[in-house]
Scaffold this motif. Structure first.
Motif, short mmCIF file in Angstrom:
data_model
loop_
_atom_site.label_atom_id
_atom_site.label_comp_id
_atom_site.label_asym_id
_atom_site.label_seq_id
_atom_site.Cartn_x
_atom_site.Cartn_y
_atom_site.Cartn_z
N ALA A 110 0.83 -1.20 0.00
CA ALA A 110 0.00 0.00 0.00
C ALA A 110 0.86 1.26 0.00
CB ALA A 110 -0.92 0.00 1.21
N ARG A 111 0.28 2.32 -0.52
CA ARG A 111 0.90 3.64 -0.49
C ARG A 111 -0.12 4.62 0.09
NH1 ARG A 111 5.62 3.57 -3.13
NH2 ARG A 111 5.78 5.84 -2.96
N GLY A 112 0.37 5.66 0.76
CA GLY A 112 -0.56 6.55 1.42
C GLY A 112 -0.17 8.02 1.35
N THR A 113 -1.19 8.85 1.54
CA THR A 113 -1.01 10.30 1.63
C THR A 113 -1.66 10.77 2.92
OG1 THR A 113 -1.04 10.61 -0.77
CG2 THR A 113 -1.56 12.53 0.59
N GLY A 114 -0.94 11.59 3.66
CA GLY A 114 -1.49 12.16 4.88
C GLY A 114 -1.43 13.67 4.81
N THR A 115 -2.52 14.33 5.18
CA THR A 115 -2.57 15.78 5.17
C THR A 115 -2.90 16.30 6.56
OG1 THR A 115 -4.93 15.99 4.67
CG2 THR A 115 -3.43 15.72 2.79
N ASP A 116 -2.48 17.54 6.81
CA ASP A 116 -2.80 18.18 8.08
C ASP A 116 -2.56 19.67 7.93
OD1 ASP A 116 -3.02 16.75 11.14
OD2 ASP A 116 -2.66 18.91 11.07
N LEU A 117 -3.31 20.47 8.66
CA LEU A 117 -3.08 21.91 8.66
C LEU A 117 -1.80 22.28 9.40
CD1 LEU A 117 -6.51 23.70 9.33
CD2 LEU A 117 -4.99 24.04 7.39
N SER A 118 -1.38 21.44 10.33
CA SER A 118 -0.25 21.73 11.20
C SER A 118 1.05 21.17 10.64
CB SER A 118 -0.51 21.16 12.60
OG SER A 118 0.67 21.19 13.37
N SER A 119 2.01 22.04 10.36
CA SER A 119 3.32 21.57 9.91
C SER A 119 4.05 20.84 11.03
CB SER A 119 4.16 22.75 9.40
OG SER A 119 4.32 23.73 10.42
N PRO A 142 0.85 19.69 3.86
CA PRO A 142 -0.21 20.50 4.46
C PRO A 142 -1.39 20.65 3.53
CG PRO A 142 1.59 21.89 3.73
CD PRO A 142 2.05 20.48 3.55
N SER A 143 -2.58 20.63 4.09
CA SER A 143 -3.79 20.85 3.31
C SER A 143 -4.95 21.12 4.26
CB SER A 143 -4.11 19.64 2.43
OG SER A 143 -5.27 19.86 1.64
N ASP A 144 -5.83 22.01 3.85
CA ASP A 144 -7.07 22.26 4.57
C ASP A 144 -8.14 21.38 3.94
OD1 ASP A 144 -9.19 23.21 6.00
OD2 ASP A 144 -9.02 25.29 5.35
N TRP A 145 -8.30 20.20 4.50
CA TRP A 145 -9.15 19.15 3.94
C TRP A 145 -8.78 18.88 2.49
CZ3 TRP A 145 -10.09 16.79 7.95
CH2 TRP A 145 -10.55 17.42 9.12
N TRP A 146 -9.59 19.26 1.50
CA TRP A 146 -9.33 18.85 0.12
C TRP A 146 -8.47 19.84 -0.68
CZ3 TRP A 146 -10.64 14.01 -0.20
CH2 TRP A 146 -11.75 13.53 0.50
N ASP A 147 -8.08 20.95 -0.08
CA ASP A 147 -7.45 22.02 -0.85
C ASP A 147 -6.28 21.57 -1.71
OD1 ASP A 147 -9.27 23.76 0.15
OD2 ASP A 147 -7.91 24.87 1.45
N ARG A 148 -5.43 20.71 -1.18
CA ARG A 148 -4.23 20.29 -1.92
C ARG A 148 -4.22 18.79 -2.20
NH1 ARG A 148 1.21 22.34 0.49
NH2 ARG A 148 1.85 21.36 -1.46
N VAL A 149 -5.39 18.21 -2.23
CA VAL A 149 -5.50 16.77 -2.50
C VAL A 149 -5.83 16.57 -3.98
CG1 VAL A 149 -6.79 14.66 -2.02
CG2 VAL A 149 -6.23 16.24 -0.15
N THR A 150 -5.08 15.70 -4.63
CA THR A 150 -5.36 15.35 -6.02
C THR A 150 -5.45 13.83 -6.15
OG1 THR A 150 -2.98 15.29 -6.56
CG2 THR A 150 -4.16 17.38 -6.90
N GLY A 151 -6.14 13.38 -7.19
CA GLY A 151 -6.23 11.95 -7.45
C GLY A 151 -7.37 11.29 -6.69
N ARG A 152 -7.46 9.98 -6.89
CA ARG A 152 -8.48 9.17 -6.24
C ARG A 152 -7.83 8.07 -5.41
NH1 ARG A 152 -13.87 9.48 -8.17
NH2 ARG A 152 -14.13 11.02 -9.82
N ILE A 196 -15.58 17.20 4.63
CA ILE A 196 -15.10 15.93 4.07
C ILE A 196 -16.11 15.34 3.10
CG2 ILE A 196 -14.53 13.54 4.64
CD1 ILE A 196 -13.31 14.63 7.27
N THR A 197 -17.37 15.29 3.50
CA THR A 197 -18.37 14.68 2.62
C THR A 197 -18.65 15.54 1.38
OG1 THR A 197 -20.13 15.63 4.00
CG2 THR A 197 -19.46 13.35 4.46
N ALA A 198 -18.38 16.83 1.46
CA ALA A 198 -18.60 17.70 0.30
C ALA A 198 -17.64 17.36 -0.84
CB ALA A 198 -18.44 19.17 0.68
N GLY A 199 -16.45 16.84 -0.51
CA GLY A 199 -15.47 16.56 -1.55
C GLY A 199 -15.13 15.11 -1.76
N VAL A 200 -15.73 14.24 -0.96
CA VAL A 200 -15.28 12.84 -0.99
C VAL A 200 -15.58 12.15 -2.31
CG1 VAL A 200 -17.39 11.87 0.02
CG2 VAL A 200 -15.19 10.70 0.35
N ALA A 201 -16.69 12.43 -2.93
CA ALA A 201 -17.06 11.73 -4.17
C ALA A 201 -16.05 11.95 -5.28
CB ALA A 201 -18.45 12.17 -4.63
#
Length: 256
Positions: A110-119, A142-152, A196-201
């Protein structure tokens, strides 16, 4: 200071199970060092902050005041995630990385991505990734929920801040040492789920799963949000104490 004296001081400060806690602290230091640790614990500072770690799932994670202290009830989310496919994983608000890194350690492909507002939190997660030997399979940014998330992703997980602002004053004093941003949204405790649910789909692969940790009274509200996002097979799962703990949902297989 002796271990017995430590136990007496902890008991006088109404620390639960003072003898056990005194033993743990005595293993970490003696004399003046032990006395200083006991003073911190009597003031309500979490044991994990004093020792610098918390055991979670099958691993030991570094813990600082910059991250939420991993808790046993969160293991319900990890166990549920491992019942299905774990290939590309996204952890929103990763904190110490305890959820994401536990999953990657259990699934070597598996490969993973983790985001957080806190550096600062991301720095803790990066050190934990190195310690668990999964740093080459994880991306942290760093990301505010979906702001810097790409891909599925086949799996999206999160333990977001879910304590309502009005409930913060009634919490254990230990929580005062943890980052407020990881505990409460400053409102009704549900705003993170709305985001989270606003961008999950848009980020969940066909047949992919969403797993969200919740507070024990939030099951119905969060389930409604997950269903409104278009996910199916929505359900609430209990933790080992029988309290509602995880909401799950699955992206329809034919989703674009």
């Amino acid at each position: 200071m002796t271990e017995a004296e430590a136990a007496d001081r902890l008991a006088a400060a109404d620390i639960p199970d003072p003898r056990r806690e005194a033993r743990r602290l005595a293993r970490a230091g003696s004399g003046r060092a032990l006395a200083e640790m006991v003073t911190r614990r009597c003031a309500g500072e979490p044991m994990s902050h004093i020792l610098g770690y918390r055991d979670f799932w099958h691993h030991r994670f570094e813990v600082t005041a910059d991250v939420l202290d991993p808790r046993p009830e969160t293991e319900t989310l990890v166990a549920t995630a491992l019942e299905g496919a774990v290939e590309r994983v996204l952890d929103l608000g990763t904190g110490s990385g305890c959820i994401l890194l536990s999953l990657l350690a259990a699934r070597p492909a598996a490969r993973g991505t983790g985001t957080d507002l806190s550096s600062a939190a991301l720095a803790v997660a990066a050190r934990n990734a190195q310690a668990l030997g999964v740093a080459d399979r994880v991306t942290l940014h760093p990301s505010d929920w979906w702001d810097r998330v790409t891909g599925r992703f086949e799996l999206i997980v999160s333990n977001p801040p879910y304590i309502a602002a009005d409930d913060m004053a009634d919490l254990q004093r230990e929580l005062g040492f943890e980052p407020r941003i990881a505990l409460t949204d400053g409102g009704d405790g549900l705003s993170a789920y709305r985001a989270i649910t606003a961008g999950v789909a848009a980020h969940l692969a066909p047949s992919g799963r969403l797993l969200l940790e919740i507070g024990p009274t939030q099951g119905a509200a969060v389930c409604a949000m997950v269903q409104a996002a278009g996910l199916g097979q929505v359900q609430v799962l209990p933790d080992l104490d029988g309290r509602d703990r995880v909401v799950t949902g699955t992206q329809p297989p034919g989703a674009p």
